[in-house]
Design a protein around this motif. Structure first.
Motif, PDB file in Angstrom:
ATOM      1  N   THR A  56       0.937  -1.115  -0.022  1.00 52.09           N
ATOM      2  CA  THR A  56       0.132  -0.057   0.027  1.00 52.09           C
ATOM      3  C   THR A  56       0.933   1.120  -0.039  1.00 52.09           C
ATOM      4  OG1 THR A  56       0.095   0.273   2.474  1.00 52.09           O
ATOM      5  CG2 THR A  56      -1.693  -1.167   1.308  1.00 52.09           C
ATOM      6  N   ALA A 100      -4.846  -3.088   8.478  1.00 50.25           N
ATOM      7  CA  ALA A 100      -5.510  -2.945   7.042  1.00 50.25           C
ATOM      8  C   ALA A 100      -6.943  -2.457   7.410  1.00 50.25           C
ATOM      9  CB  ALA A 100      -5.426  -4.151   6.175  1.00 50.25           C
ATOM     10  N   LEU A 124      -6.616   0.524  -0.633  1.00 47.99           N
ATOM     11  CA  LEU A 124      -5.562   1.181   0.621  1.00 47.99           C
ATOM     12  C   LEU A 124      -4.554   1.900  -0.305  1.00 47.99           C
ATOM     13  CD1 LEU A 124      -5.247  -1.535   3.300  1.00 47.99           C
ATOM     14  CD2 LEU A 124      -6.835  -0.069   2.876  1.00 47.99           C
ATOM     15  N   ASN A 125      -4.301   1.549  -1.483  1.00 52.02           N
ATOM     16  CA  ASN A 125      -3.226   2.513  -2.277  1.00 52.02           C
ATOM     17  C   ASN A 125      -4.160   3.875  -2.512  1.00 52.02           C
ATOM     18  OD1 ASN A 125      -0.485   1.702  -3.299  1.00 52.02           O
ATOM     19  ND2 ASN A 125      -1.755  -0.202  -3.356  1.00 52.02           N
ATOM     20  N   ALA A 183      -5.918  -4.192  -1.333  1.00 54.11           N
ATOM     21  CA  ALA A 183      -4.498  -3.471  -1.824  1.00 54.11           C
ATOM     22  C   ALA A 183      -4.685  -2.341  -2.681  1.00 54.11           C
ATOM     23  CB  ALA A 183      -3.808  -4.399  -2.518  1.00 54.11           C
TER      24      ALA A 183
END
Length: 592
Positions: A162, A251, A292-293, A289
């Motif tokens: 991330t 997360a 979260l980026n 993923a």
């Protein structure tokens, strides 16, 4: 999602490019390492190697081409930014690349390269304080060393996926409540005892013993809305799985939600032995993923970024991703909550206004957790009854047993969410028709109450609970309980609508069933004003105490007969019946 997931995992050595703006996430769900090249327009191709069954981001400025080898032949495909792709085994070509479907159209601007790429070096930094409570038996030096090692491993997993770097800000301790009965209780205490600044995170480990049957969870957090996470120390037993639990909650704190991917740390069933397989790697799933980026980009702009402060473009991108994840994991409480803010047409049930302004606000994520526990408690009681053979309870006695089990589970969860969850859970657990889940106005509140498999299991053992000897009165009373909580002043209108819809069913319209639903609504209103109602039914529950006498209320009216006697829903004769039902309820002791 259309793909299947495979088991062997190898360590990920896939570093993000530091100065690219857009992101593509690629997963390798084959049994072998895959080499490929990424080429952006007018730039030299970059080579990558992705180990088996791992997930990693690729940073680019815009749409790019990927080239890989399949059965000795090079294959070249175009990658769209802000999308996720999977390498999957193929019986013909040995491997294929498949994009994960996202609902709705992509942004037009995502088809072009970024004019001003945002550097991703250094990563976004989030300070984290690690604590243990006063029940922890270890010396400071020992627990700090163990938690530091666990934290470093978990933070490394998050950063690789991330570009968010969790940084240890220090250690501390706090006094937890010896009487806490759930992880939620412990989290409440941690939040009160240890303040946290915007953009930081507090992770508290508790060694307090909790009844495993009442609360089997490994921990709890508020997701994006909280700055604290509570995790139970010593669970799971292995250190590797404890590290995976920490990744799960870190997360979640960044915006991650549930997934059916059995290799993702954001799956529902942690501690199931998966992380102990030889060569296993703790990882995220592709869609989380990618999410979260996006959240990392928002945190670069504003450390305390939340759903209300998102840029217009990332709001649109995240809506597509949360929709896709909710479709893959229906009923996930966090995904529903986030979509309720991002796209109210998807999560149909915003929190209704409180009728009683003095009633403390209800946190929907906490309520949903309790709903699930209460429904499971009813299912457990149903299983016991189904196994009792000739001595099994039936009819009204069975209903009373279910209400007792539900109340017993609910009152273990102290707080303003208890009554709300109790009412909703009864509506879901005592109904085999899925009425709440099928109604757009109530579906969001029960979506996470049970999985499809758990629902089948509950229905198979539910038996024939009744009120006043009738199954339909039982079902409708408890549906009324849920409607009274979720729809408030609109609940009676919804009940009338359900009654009129019954013309499509063999039994046609039954005024006793409508009266039972009105009674459930009245019960909900009374419980909202006085929590003691829940304790009353925990001690004893009888139909005569809560369902009005049905004498004189017509049963099984066909459409033709109804129109002959009562006209339509606006006719004075029909409204007189509703007035009569309300009068009967007002005369009952429970609702005075």
């Amino acid at each position: 999602m259309r793909h299947r997931l495979f088991a062997p995992l190898v360590v990920l050595l896939f570093a993000p490019h530091p100065a690219r703006a857009a992101v593509v996430v690629i997963g390798n769900y084959t049994d072998a390492e895959i080499a490929f090249r990424i080429a952006e327009p007018n730039e030299k191709a970059r080579a990558h190697k992705l180990p088996s069954n791992t997930v990693a981001p690729v940073y680019v400025t815009g749409p790019a081409d990927i080239t890989f080898t399949a059965k000795g032949r090079e294959t070249k495909l175009r990658l769209d930014v802000y999308n996720a792709y999977l390498f999957l085994p193929d019986p013909v070509t040995t491997v294929r690349l498949e994009g994960l479907e996202l609902p709705g159209p992509a942004l037009e601007r995502d088809a072009r390269a970024e004019a001003n790429p945002v550097p991703r070096d250094p990563p976004v930094k989030v300070p984290v304080t690690l604590l243990v409570d006063d029940a922890d038996p270890r010396a400071d030096k020992l627990w700090q060393a163990e938690l530091r090692k666990r934290f470093d491993g978990a933070a490394g997993v998050i950063e690789k996926a991330t570009s968010v770097r969790f940084m240890l800000a220090g250690f501390d301790t706090w006094k937890s409540d010896p009487g806490a009965q759930s992880t939620t209780d412990l989290l409440d205490g941690l939040e009160k005892a240890v303040p946290a600044k915007e953009g930081t995170l507090v992770v508290g480990y508790s060694s307090r013993k909790i009844d495993e049957k009442a609360d089997p969870t490994f921990g709890v957090g508020r997701g994006l809305n909280g700055r604290h996470v509570l995790i139970r120390e010593w669970k799971p037993r292995g250190e590797t799985e404890r590290g995976e639990v920490l990744v799960h909650f870190l997360a979640q704190a960044l915006g991650g939600v549930g997934t059916p991917d059995p290799g993702s740390a954001l799956r529902e069933k942690l501690g199931n032995g998966y992380a102990l397989y030889p060569g296993a790697v703790v990882r995220l799933d592709p869609l989380n993923a990618l999410l979260l980026n996006l959240w990392a980009d928002e945190r670069r702009r504003e450390p305390g970024a939340n759903l209300s402060s998102l840029t217009v473009s990332n709001r649109a991108r995240m809506t597509r991703l949360y929709k896709a994840l909710l479709k893959a994991a229906p009923g996930d409480a966090l995904a529903l909550a986030y979509l309720n803010e991002l796209d109210r047409d998807v999560a149909k049930i915003p929190d209704p206004p409180l009728k009683n302004p003095d009633r403390p606000p209800v946190k929907s994520n906490v309520r949903d957790e309790i709903v699930r526990k209460v429904v499971r408690a009813v299912t457990a009681r149903a299983k016991l009854n189904a196994e009792a053979g000739a001595s099994a309870l039936k009819g009204d006695e069975l209903t009373a047993a279910y209400v007792h089990a539900a109340a017993d589970s609910a009152i273990r969860s102290r707080g303003p969410e208890m009554v709300s969850a109790f009412l909703i859970a009864l509506g879901a657990a005592l109904d085999e028709t899925g009425a709440l889940a099928d109604d757009a106005a109530t579906a969001g509140a029960v979506a996470g109450a049970e999985t499809p498999e758990e629902r089948k299991e509950r229905i198979a053992v539910l038996g024939n609970p009744t009120l006043a000897g009738r199954r339909d009165l039982c079902r409708r009373f408890f549906l009324g309980c849920a409607l009274g909580e979720l729809l408030r002043d609109a609940a009676e209108d919804a009940a009338v609508g359900r009654a009129l819809f019954d013309f499509h069913k063999p039994a046609n319209l039954c005024f006793p069933a409508l009266a039972a639903e009105f009674a459930g609504i009245a019960f909900a209103r009374a419980a909202q004003q006085d929590v003691e109602m829940v304790h009353d039914v925990h001690r004893a529950f009888a139909a005569a105490d809560y369902v009005p006498p049905m004498k004189g209320l017509r049963d099984c009216l066909s459409r033709e007969k109804f129109e002959e006697l009562y006209g339509d829903s606006s006719d004075a004769r029909f409204l007189a019946v509703l007035t009569d039902i309300r009068k009967r309820l007002k005369e009952m002791k429970a609702y005075k």
